[in-house]
Write a protein that holds these residues in place. Structure first.
Motif, PDB file in Angstrom:
ATOM      1  N   TYR A  81       0.832  -1.198   0.000  1.00 15.37           N
ATOM      2  CA  TYR A  81       0.000   0.000   0.000  1.00 15.37           C
ATOM      3  C   TYR A  81       0.865   1.246   0.000  1.00 15.37           C
ATOM      4  N   LEU A  82       0.291   2.325  -0.498  1.00 16.23           N
ATOM      5  CA  LEU A  82       0.915   3.631  -0.391  1.00 16.23           C
ATOM      6  C   LEU A  82      -0.158   4.623   0.032  1.00 16.23           C
ATOM      7  N   GLN A  83      -0.100   5.030   1.288  1.00 21.27           N
ATOM      8  CA  GLN A  83      -1.006   6.055   1.800  1.00 21.27           C
ATOM      9  C   GLN A  83      -0.410   7.413   1.489  1.00 21.27           C
ATOM     10  N   MET A  84      -1.143   8.231   0.750  1.00 19.70           N
ATOM     11  CA  MET A  84      -0.665   9.526   0.303  1.00 19.70           C
ATOM     12  C   MET A  84      -1.543  10.603   0.914  1.00 19.70           C
ATOM     13  N   ASN A  85      -0.949  11.442   1.743  1.00 20.45           N
ATOM     14  CA  ASN A  85      -1.651  12.539   2.388  1.00 20.45           C
ATOM     15  C   ASN A  85      -1.061  13.871   1.938  1.00 20.45           C
ATOM     16  N   ASN A  86      -1.841  14.927   2.137  1.00 19.08           N
ATOM     17  CA  ASN A  86      -1.401  16.277   1.777  1.00 19.08           C
ATOM     18  C   ASN A  86      -0.850  16.314   0.356  1.00 19.08           C
ATOM     19  N   LEU A  87      -1.632  15.800  -0.570  1.00 18.25           N
ATOM     20  CA  LEU A  87      -1.183  15.699  -1.956  1.00 18.25           C
ATOM     21  C   LEU A  87      -1.010  17.070  -2.584  1.00 18.25           C
ATOM     22  N   LYS A  88      -0.005  17.161  -3.446  1.00 17.85           N
ATOM     23  CA  LYS A  88       0.332  18.383  -4.151  1.00 17.85           C
ATOM     24  C   LYS A  88       0.184  18.166  -5.651  1.00 17.85           C
ATOM     25  N   PRO A  89      -0.033  19.232  -6.419  1.00 18.94           N
ATOM     26  CA  PRO A  89      -0.134  19.061  -7.870  1.00 18.94           C
ATOM     27  C   PRO A  89       1.070  18.348  -8.484  1.00 18.94           C
ATOM     28  N   GLU A  90       2.255  18.561  -7.936  1.00 15.31           N
ATOM     29  CA  GLU A  90       3.441  17.914  -8.473  1.00 15.31           C
ATOM     30  C   GLU A  90       3.496  16.417  -8.192  1.00 15.31           C
ATOM     31  N   ASP A  91       2.564  15.903  -7.382  1.00 11.00           N
ATOM     32  CA  ASP A  91       2.450  14.464  -7.184  1.00 11.00           C
ATOM     33  C   ASP A  91       1.715  13.776  -8.330  1.00 11.00           C
ATOM     34  N   THR A  92       1.157  14.543  -9.234  1.00 12.58           N
ATOM     35  CA  THR A  92       0.450  13.979 -10.373  1.00 12.58           C
ATOM     36  C   THR A  92       1.392  13.110 -11.198  1.00 12.58           C
ATOM     37  N   ALA A  93       1.016  11.853 -11.399  1.00 13.63           N
ATOM     38  CA  ALA A  93       1.860  10.896 -12.105  1.00 13.63           C
ATOM     39  C   ALA A  93       1.122   9.570 -12.199  1.00 13.63           C
ATOM     40  N   VAL A  94       1.701   8.655 -12.962  1.00 16.42           N
ATOM     41  CA  VAL A  94       1.285   7.263 -12.923  1.00 16.42           C
ATOM     42  C   VAL A  94       2.180   6.554 -11.921  1.00 16.42           C
ATOM     43  N   TYR A  95       1.569   5.854 -10.989  1.00 18.06           N
ATOM     44  CA  TYR A  95       2.293   5.192  -9.916  1.00 18.06           C
ATOM     45  C   TYR A  95       2.362   3.693 -10.172  1.00 18.06           C
ATOM     46  N   TYR A  96       3.559   3.130  -9.963  1.00 22.23           N
ATOM     47  CA  TYR A  96       3.814   1.726 -10.218  1.00 22.23           C
ATOM     48  C   TYR A  96       4.330   1.040  -8.957  1.00 22.23           C
ATOM     49  N   CYS A  97       3.929  -0.193  -8.783  1.00 24.83           N
ATOM     50  CA  CYS A  97       4.409  -1.045  -7.700  1.00 24.83           C
ATOM     51  C   CYS A  97       5.180  -2.207  -8.312  1.00 24.83           C
ATOM     52  N   ILE A  98       6.395  -2.453  -7.817  1.00 28.18           N
ATOM     53  CA  ILE A  98       7.238  -3.465  -8.432  1.00 28.18           C
ATOM     54  C   ILE A  98       8.310  -3.911  -7.445  1.00 28.18           C
ATOM     55  N   ASP A 103      12.245  -5.479 -13.814  1.00 20.95           N
ATOM     56  CA  ASP A 103      12.046  -4.579 -14.946  1.00 20.95           C
ATOM     57  C   ASP A 103      10.769  -4.886 -15.712  1.00 20.95           C
ATOM     58  N   SER A 104       9.867  -5.632 -15.112  1.00 23.06           N
ATOM     59  CA  SER A 104       8.587  -5.965 -15.720  1.00 23.06           C
ATOM     60  C   SER A 104       7.530  -5.012 -15.174  1.00 23.06           C
ATOM     61  N   TRP A 105       7.313  -3.923 -15.910  1.00 20.37           N
ATOM     62  CA  TRP A 105       6.414  -2.867 -15.457  1.00 20.37           C
ATOM     63  C   TRP A 105       5.002  -3.098 -15.956  1.00 20.37           C
ATOM     64  N   GLY A 106       4.032  -2.898 -15.068  1.00 16.35           N
ATOM     65  CA  GLY A 106       2.632  -3.018 -15.431  1.00 16.35           C
ATOM     66  C   GLY A 106       2.055  -1.701 -15.909  1.00 16.35           C
ATOM     67  N   GLN A 107       0.743  -1.582 -15.822  1.00 18.98           N
ATOM     68  CA  GLN A 107       0.056  -0.390 -16.300  1.00 18.98           C
ATOM     69  C   GLN A 107       0.087   0.757 -15.301  1.00 18.98           C
ATOM     70  N   GLY A 108       0.267   0.454 -14.038  1.00 19.47           N
ATOM     71  CA  GLY A 108       0.260   1.479 -13.015  1.00 19.47           C
ATOM     72  C   GLY A 108      -1.141   1.994 -12.736  1.00 19.47           C
ATOM     73  N   THR A 109      -1.226   2.976 -11.851  1.00 21.22           N
ATOM     74  CA  THR A 109      -2.484   3.631 -11.550  1.00 21.22           C
ATOM     75  C   THR A 109      -2.249   5.138 -11.542  1.00 21.22           C
ATOM     76  N   ARG A 110      -3.141   5.875 -12.184  1.00 16.27           N
ATOM     77  CA  ARG A 110      -2.938   7.288 -12.411  1.00 16.27           C
ATOM     78  C   ARG A 110      -3.477   8.116 -11.253  1.00 16.27           C
ATOM     79  N   VAL A 111      -2.647   9.042 -10.791  1.00 16.74           N
ATOM     80  CA  VAL A 111      -3.023   9.990  -9.744  1.00 16.74           C
ATOM     81  C   VAL A 111      -2.965  11.392 -10.329  1.00 16.74           C
ATOM     82  N   THR A 112      -4.067  12.112 -10.218  1.00 15.94           N
ATOM     83  CA  THR A 112      -4.132  13.495 -10.674  1.00 15.94           C
ATOM     84  C   THR A 112      -4.538  14.379  -9.510  1.00 15.94           C
TER      85      THR A 112
END
Length: 115
Positions: A81-98, A103-112
């Motif tokens: 898990y990744l608990q993200m608090n006090n999010l900022k605009p610069e945190d916008t990205a696709v996040y990956y767990c690996i 080096d086998s990257w999946g689709q990730g999950t998008r945070v805006t």
């Protein structure tokens, strides 16, 4: 030989929170020995390490998320898990767990993060 699928991303306002989840599959019997990590990436940029957690639950964080994000794992559920608090605009990205070193990257999950 562990595969991961991320979920939990979405659109949040600055200052808001999200909890990202990552479930492992494949050879999950070896999942508990892996150091797991969250990375993030924006278009045109390289992936950057956000946080990691070892098999003994030692955690490390990038400076830009310290005090705001928390990584955790549940080996019985094959989850990270990744608990993200006090999010900022610069945190916008696709996040990956690996697993670290993989080096086998999946689709990730998008945070805006935007109003």
């Amino acid at each position: 030989q562990v595969q991961t699928v991320e979920s939990g991303g979405g659109l949040v306002q600055p200052g808001g929170s999200l909890r990202l989840s990552c479930v492992a599959s494949g050879n999950i019997v070896i999942f508990p020995i892996y150091t797991m990590a969250w990375f993030r990436q924006t278009p045109g940029n390289e992936r950057e390490l956000v946080a990691s957690i070892t098999s003994l639950e030692k955690t490390n964080y990038a400076d830009f998320v310290k005090g705001r994000f928390t990584i955790s794992r549940d080996n019985d559920k094959y989850m990270v898990y990744l608990q993200m608090n006090n999010l900022k605009p610069e945190d916008t990205a696709v996040y990956y767990c690996i697993p670290l070193g993989a080096d086998s990257w999946g689709q990730g999950t998008r945070v805006t993060v935007a109003s």
